[in-house]
Motif scaffolding. Structure first.
Motif, PDB file in Angstrom:
ATOM      1  N   GLY A 278      34.063  19.842  26.794  1.00  0.00           N
ATOM      2  CA  GLY A 278      33.737  19.996  28.210  1.00  0.00           C
ATOM      3  C   GLY A 278      33.155  21.343  28.561  1.00  0.00           C
ATOM      4  O   GLY A 278      32.724  21.563  29.686  1.00  0.00           O
ATOM      5  N   THR A 279      33.125  22.270  27.610  1.00  0.00           N
ATOM      6  CA  THR A 279      32.595  23.606  27.875  1.00  0.00           C
ATOM      7  C   THR A 279      31.168  23.693  27.373  1.00  0.00           C
ATOM      8  O   THR A 279      30.873  23.275  26.266  1.00  0.00           O
TER       9      THR A 279
ATOM     10  N   ASN B  72      28.604  26.144  32.319  1.00  0.00           N
ATOM     11  CA  ASN B  72      29.846  26.248  33.076  1.00  0.00           C
ATOM     12  C   ASN B  72      30.795  27.313  32.521  1.00  0.00           C
ATOM     13  O   ASN B  72      31.985  27.255  32.745  1.00  0.00           O
TER      14      ASN B  72
ATOM     15  N   MET C 281      37.770  24.478  37.328  1.00  0.00           N
ATOM     16  CA  MET C 281      36.876  23.881  36.334  1.00  0.00           C
ATOM     17  C   MET C 281      36.674  22.402  36.602  1.00  0.00           C
ATOM     18  O   MET C 281      37.512  21.760  37.223  1.00  0.00           O
ATOM     19  N   ASP C 282      35.548  21.890  36.097  1.00  0.00           N
ATOM     20  CA  ASP C 282      35.375  20.445  36.198  1.00  0.00           C
ATOM     21  C   ASP C 282      36.379  19.787  35.254  1.00  0.00           C
ATOM     22  O   ASP C 282      36.962  20.434  34.374  1.00  0.00           O
ATOM     23  N   GLU C 283      36.615  18.516  35.437  1.00  0.00           N
ATOM     24  CA  GLU C 283      37.691  17.814  34.738  1.00  0.00           C
ATOM     25  C   GLU C 283      37.570  17.890  33.217  1.00  0.00           C
ATOM     26  O   GLU C 283      38.552  18.173  32.515  1.00  0.00           O
TER      27      GLU C 283
ATOM     28  N   GLN D 261      35.978  20.049  31.330  1.00  0.00           N
ATOM     29  CA  GLN D 261      36.179  21.419  30.874  1.00  0.00           C
ATOM     30  C   GLN D 261      37.656  21.798  30.938  1.00  0.00           C
ATOM     31  O   GLN D 261      38.210  22.366  29.994  1.00  0.00           O
TER      32      GLN D 261
ATOM     33  N   ASN E 164      40.265  19.830  30.887  1.00  0.00           N
ATOM     34  CA  ASN E 164      41.011  19.072  29.875  1.00  0.00           C
ATOM     35  C   ASN E 164      40.822  19.683  28.488  1.00  0.00           C
ATOM     36  O   ASN E 164      41.776  19.770  27.704  1.00  0.00           O
TER      37      ASN E 164
END
Length: 184
Positions: A39-40, A44, A163-165, A167, A169
């Protein structure tokens, strides 16, 4: 306000860059890869946090409370620590940039030196690997990686809700449940 500078915002070149760097150092990622945590990605990995953010202030206070123990342990870091890093507040061109610094060592009673772990956002002319000098008061957070899990990383933990979900997680999967290792 951070160590006397009237700055409205602080940049947290989050633990994401440190995680990427850690992955590279452990051989899990090549230096051209942009993410060590699910997610990274490069779009971001910078989060701006207001200086007065309560959860961030609490996280930094908690990190600072265990900083002497960490610095003592880091001076003789066991071979099992794959990454040893601290987050330092440096005065940027327009704001305070909190950035991860590796290969650090004490250089006098209250002075330290180390190398930037990633490219800064607001420190013109500086890049990852450049040496910086700073005081103990400028150290805001600490972290190390052992057995693929991140200890410390208090500022990153405070940023999880920002953070977005995917990222968040990915970061949760990387971070040790307790920021302090057993016995601290």
């Amino acid at each position: 306000m951070a160590y006397g500078f009237p700055i409205k915002r602080m940049i947290f070149w989050g633990g994401l860059a440190a995680v990427i760097w850690a992955g590279q150092q452990m051989g899990l990622l090549s230096s051209s890869q942009s993410a060590a945590v699910a997610g990274t990605n490069s779009s971001n990995n910078v989060i701006q946090v207001p200086t007065a953010d309560q959860s961030m202030q609490e996280a930094l206070e908690t990190a600072r409370a265990s900083l002497p123990t960490f610095l003592e342990a880091a001076a003789n870091a066991p071979a099992s620590w794959q990454t040893v890093t601290i987050k330092v507040a440096l005065e940027g061109e327009t704001q305070i940039e909190n950035i991860w610094v590796a290969d650090f060592h004490q250089d006098g009673a209250d002075q330290y030196r180390g190398r930037l772990s990633n490219d800064p956002v607001d420190l013109p002319g500086m890049k990852a690997g450049d040496e910086v000098q700073f005081s103990y008061a400028q150290i805001k957070d600490w972290a190390f990686v052992e057995d693929g899990r991140g200890y410390g990383f208090y500022s990153v933990r405070a940023m999880l809700p920002m953070m977005d979900e995917a990222q968040a997680n990915g970061m949760r999967a990387f971070l040790a449940e307790d920021p302090l290792p057993k016995g601290w």
